[in-house]
Design a protein around this motif. Structure first.
Motif, PDB file in Angstrom:
ATOM      1  N   LEU A   1      37.666  51.662  32.195  1.00 57.97           N
ATOM      2  CA  LEU A   1      36.377  52.243  33.081  1.00 57.97           C
ATOM      3  C   LEU A   1      36.943  53.577  33.499  1.00 57.97           C
ATOM      4  N   GLY A   2      38.334  54.051  33.497  1.00 57.99           N
ATOM      5  CA  GLY A   2      38.617  55.233  33.858  1.00 57.99           C
ATOM      6  C   GLY A   2      38.752  55.204  35.498  1.00 57.99           C
ATOM      7  N   TYR A   3      39.010  53.983  36.245  1.00 55.43           N
ATOM      8  CA  TYR A   3      39.054  54.126  37.435  1.00 55.43           C
ATOM      9  C   TYR A   3      40.419  54.433  37.836  1.00 55.43           C
ATOM     10  N   GLY A   4      40.447  55.167  39.383  1.00 46.82           N
ATOM     11  CA  GLY A   4      41.926  55.494  39.878  1.00 46.82           C
ATOM     12  C   GLY A   4      42.538  54.152  40.241  1.00 46.82           C
ATOM     13  N   SER A   5      43.770  53.972  40.689  1.00 48.45           N
ATOM     14  CA  SER A   5      44.608  52.945  41.180  1.00 48.45           C
ATOM     15  C   SER A   5      43.974  52.159  42.084  1.00 48.45           C
ATOM     16  N   LYS A   6      43.251  52.900  43.197  1.00 44.40           N
ATOM     17  CA  LYS A   6      42.900  52.206  44.420  1.00 44.40           C
ATOM     18  C   LYS A   6      41.688  51.510  43.861  1.00 44.40           C
ATOM     19  N   ARG A   7      40.627  52.269  43.333  1.00 41.34           N
ATOM     20  CA  ARG A   7      39.293  51.629  42.912  1.00 41.34           C
ATOM     21  C   ARG A   7      39.680  50.344  41.773  1.00 41.34           C
ATOM     22  N   ALA A   8      40.515  50.737  41.057  1.00 40.80           N
ATOM     23  CA  ALA A   8      40.834  49.723  40.081  1.00 40.80           C
ATOM     24  C   ALA A   8      41.305  48.432  41.003  1.00 40.80           C
ATOM     25  N   ARG A   9      42.133  48.439  42.054  1.00 37.32           N
ATOM     26  CA  ARG A   9      42.750  47.358  42.508  1.00 37.32           C
ATOM     27  C   ARG A   9      41.510  46.627  43.240  1.00 37.32           C
ATOM     28  N   GLU A  10      40.608  47.378  44.041  1.00 35.41           N
ATOM     29  CA  GLU A  10      39.503  46.718  44.610  1.00 35.41           C
ATOM     30  C   GLU A  10      38.525  46.007  43.769  1.00 35.41           C
ATOM     31  N   HIS A  11      38.446  46.560  42.613  1.00 39.25           N
ATOM     32  CA  HIS A  11      37.856  45.698  41.410  1.00 39.25           C
ATOM     33  C   HIS A  11      38.289  44.407  41.082  1.00 39.25           C
ATOM     34  N   ALA A  12      39.735  44.637  40.807  1.00 38.79           N
ATOM     35  CA  ALA A  12      40.558  43.591  40.473  1.00 38.79           C
ATOM     36  C   ALA A  12      40.451  42.304  41.520  1.00 38.79           C
ATOM     37  N   MET A  13      40.490  42.784  42.825  1.00 33.38           N
ATOM     38  CA  MET A  13      40.266  41.809  43.672  1.00 33.38           C
ATOM     39  C   MET A  13      39.085  41.039  43.731  1.00 33.38           C
ATOM     40  N   LYS A  14      38.009  41.729  43.560  1.00 41.18           N
ATOM     41  CA  LYS A  14      36.430  41.374  43.463  1.00 41.18           C
ATOM     42  C   LYS A  14      36.303  40.141  42.257  1.00 41.18           C
ATOM     43  N   LEU A  15      37.231  40.851  41.100  1.00 41.43           N
ATOM     44  CA  LEU A  15      36.916  39.899  39.961  1.00 41.43           C
ATOM     45  C   LEU A  15      37.706  38.610  40.348  1.00 41.43           C
ATOM     46  N   LEU A  16      38.701  38.466  40.857  1.00 44.50           N
ATOM     47  CA  LEU A  16      39.434  37.414  41.091  1.00 44.50           C
ATOM     48  C   LEU A  16      38.727  36.294  42.205  1.00 44.50           C
ATOM     49  N   HIS A  17      38.112  37.174  43.048  1.00 38.73           N
ATOM     50  CA  HIS A  17      37.151  36.175  43.919  1.00 38.73           C
ATOM     51  C   HIS A  17      35.899  35.663  43.111  1.00 38.73           C
ATOM     52  N   ASP A  18      35.384  36.373  42.122  1.00 39.63           N
ATOM     53  CA  ASP A  18      34.325  36.101  41.230  1.00 39.63           C
ATOM     54  C   ASP A  18      35.005  34.763  40.629  1.00 39.63           C
ATOM     55  N   VAL A  19      36.145  34.627  40.235  1.00 42.27           N
ATOM     56  CA  VAL A  19      36.423  33.461  39.283  1.00 42.27           C
ATOM     57  C   VAL A  19      36.967  32.570  40.339  1.00 42.27           C
ATOM     58  N   HIS A  20      36.733  32.446  41.422  1.00 45.48           N
ATOM     59  CA  HIS A  20      36.927  31.662  42.621  1.00 45.48           C
ATOM     60  C   HIS A  20      38.450  31.260  42.850  1.00 45.48           C
ATOM     61  N   ILE A  21      39.272  32.246  42.843  1.00 48.69           N
ATOM     62  CA  ILE A  21      40.699  32.241  43.110  1.00 48.69           C
ATOM     63  C   ILE A  21      40.640  32.494  44.817  1.00 48.69           C
ATOM     64  N   ARG A  22      41.062  31.914  45.425  1.00 46.14           N
ATOM     65  CA  ARG A  22      40.897  32.039  46.971  1.00 46.14           C
ATOM     66  C   ARG A  22      41.885  32.719  47.572  1.00 46.14           C
ATOM     67  N   THR A  23      43.118  32.707  46.919  1.00 40.83           N
ATOM     68  CA  THR A  23      44.367  33.107  47.474  1.00 40.83           C
ATOM     69  C   THR A  23      44.703  34.755  46.572  1.00 40.83           C
ATOM     70  N   ALA A  24      43.631  35.416  46.350  1.00 43.88           N
ATOM     71  CA  ALA A  24      43.906  36.552  45.373  1.00 43.88           C
ATOM     72  C   ALA A  24      44.835  37.356  46.075  1.00 43.88           C
ATOM     73  N   ASP A  25      45.009  37.679  47.261  1.00 48.58           N
ATOM     74  CA  ASP A  25      45.972  38.611  47.925  1.00 48.58           C
ATOM     75  C   ASP A  25      47.455  38.164  47.236  1.00 48.58           C
ATOM     76  N   ARG A  26      47.656  36.886  47.207  1.00 51.59           N
ATOM     77  CA  ARG A  26      49.070  36.437  46.730  1.00 51.59           C
ATOM     78  C   ARG A  26      49.059  36.393  45.265  1.00 51.59           C
ATOM     79  N   VAL A  27      47.887  35.977  44.580  1.00 54.71           N
ATOM     80  CA  VAL A  27      47.987  35.847  42.951  1.00 54.71           C
ATOM     81  C   VAL A  27      48.043  37.263  42.417  1.00 54.71           C
ATOM     82  N   VAL A  28      47.491  38.532  43.066  1.00 52.08           N
ATOM     83  CA  VAL A  28      48.045  39.909  42.213  1.00 52.08           C
ATOM     84  C   VAL A  28      49.527  40.143  42.503  1.00 52.08           C
TER      85      VAL A  28
END
Length: 293
Positions: free
Chosen positions: A121-148
């Motif tokens: 997608l060509g995202y920068g690191s900050k935007r990529a991390r935000e998107h990654a957190m959203k994806l983990l929430h989308d797959v119902h991982i409640r502890t996304a902050d820890r899982v990453v």
């Protein structure tokens, strides 16, 4: 039907020189946009090999002597590795069979997700991390902050599979190949993963090729199904038709070998050796006819 993927008379052999083994014997398969298409059959039927051909992951010894694979209107049977890399992510994605070994043990989960996002997608690191957190929430991982911050070995098989599903859906691909994504999980995790895949697929409108040996799973999630044996299509059609009124003896045998939660007293019966031998003879005759054509 407006197809995202069409496979016509696909043949594939593995081996060297004159010692080549037919794996796929003239496979035809079509997947509509927004459809979940089940590909079912016993181990060794060639199911995963079809997925590998679509993704361009076949081994060096594999040769395609005939047929074509058309994705989104383009023949991708013999495209270059560079063209294939461009196609991956936004076009095609994979949910692999073994969630634990599919993730890199040397990298944290967050990096494995953001690397995919930044690459495709060509995202920068900050935007990529935000998107990654959203994806983990989308797959119902409640502890996304820890899982990453964790490594794959610190997660259960079900959690690792949720991460892989998040990676597969990260770039909103047009088609995802799900290669027996529940076979390495316990029954509770299987049900959760199936519901999750169905939910994300409906939300995104993604097409899905769901490879499995379990007709029970097909009945729960798939719109249409193709039954494969010894590298050739035995039967195909809407799931309700194939499950409720199969016409081929092999499909009927697979259903008799499938456990039924609604009829637990029914005795499961394995596919008979006689039927298997007959189908193998038919496949060998097909190989012989092609060799003389």
């Amino acid at each position: 039907m407006n197809a995202i993927l069409e496979i016509k008379d696909l043949r594939l052999d593995i081996g060297a020189g004159r010692h080549r083994l037919p794996i796929l014997r003239g496979v035809d398969l079509s997947i509509a946009r927004g459809e979940i298409h089940g590909l079912v059959g016993e181990s060794g039927a060639g199911k995963s090999m079809i997925g590998q051909v679509i993704l361009g992951l076949t081994r060096r010894q594999a040769k395609i002597p005939g047929g074509r694979v058309t994705f989104d209107g383009e023949d991708i049977t013999a495209i270059s590795e560079r063209e294939r890399r461009v196609l991956m992510g936004k076009g095609l994605a994979l949910i692999p069979q073994d969630p634990v070994t599919a993730l890199n043990p040397a990298y944290r989960i967050g990096k494995q997700i953001t690397d995919t996002i930044e690459l495709h997608l060509g995202y920068g690191s900050k935007r990529a991390r935000e998107h990654a957190m959203k994806l983990l929430h989308d797959v119902h991982i409640r502890t996304a902050d820890r899982v990453v911050r964790q490594y794959p070995h610190e997660l259960s098989g079900g959690m690792c599979q949720r991460v892989l599903i998040a990676i597969a859906f990260a770039c909103k691909p047009k088609l995802i190949i799900a290669d027996e994504p529940t076979s390495a999980l316990d029954l509770i995790a299987q049900r959760q993963v199936l519901r999750l895949i169905k939910e994300l697929q409906e939300n995104e409108g993604t097409s899905l090729l769901f490879i499995t040996h379990d007709l029970g799973v097909v009945a729960k999630i798939c719109d249409r199904v193709t039954v494969l044996h010894a590298g050739r299509v035995i039967e195909h059609g809407p799931t309700a038709q194939i499950i409720g009124n199969p016409t081929h003896a092999y499909t009927q045998a697979l259903l008799r070998a499938t456990p039924r939660y609604d009829r637990p007293a029914d005795e499961m019966k394995p596919v008979s050796a006689e039927l298997t031998e007959r189908l193998n003879r038919e496949a060998a005759a097909l190989d012989q006819a092609r060799s003389h054509a």
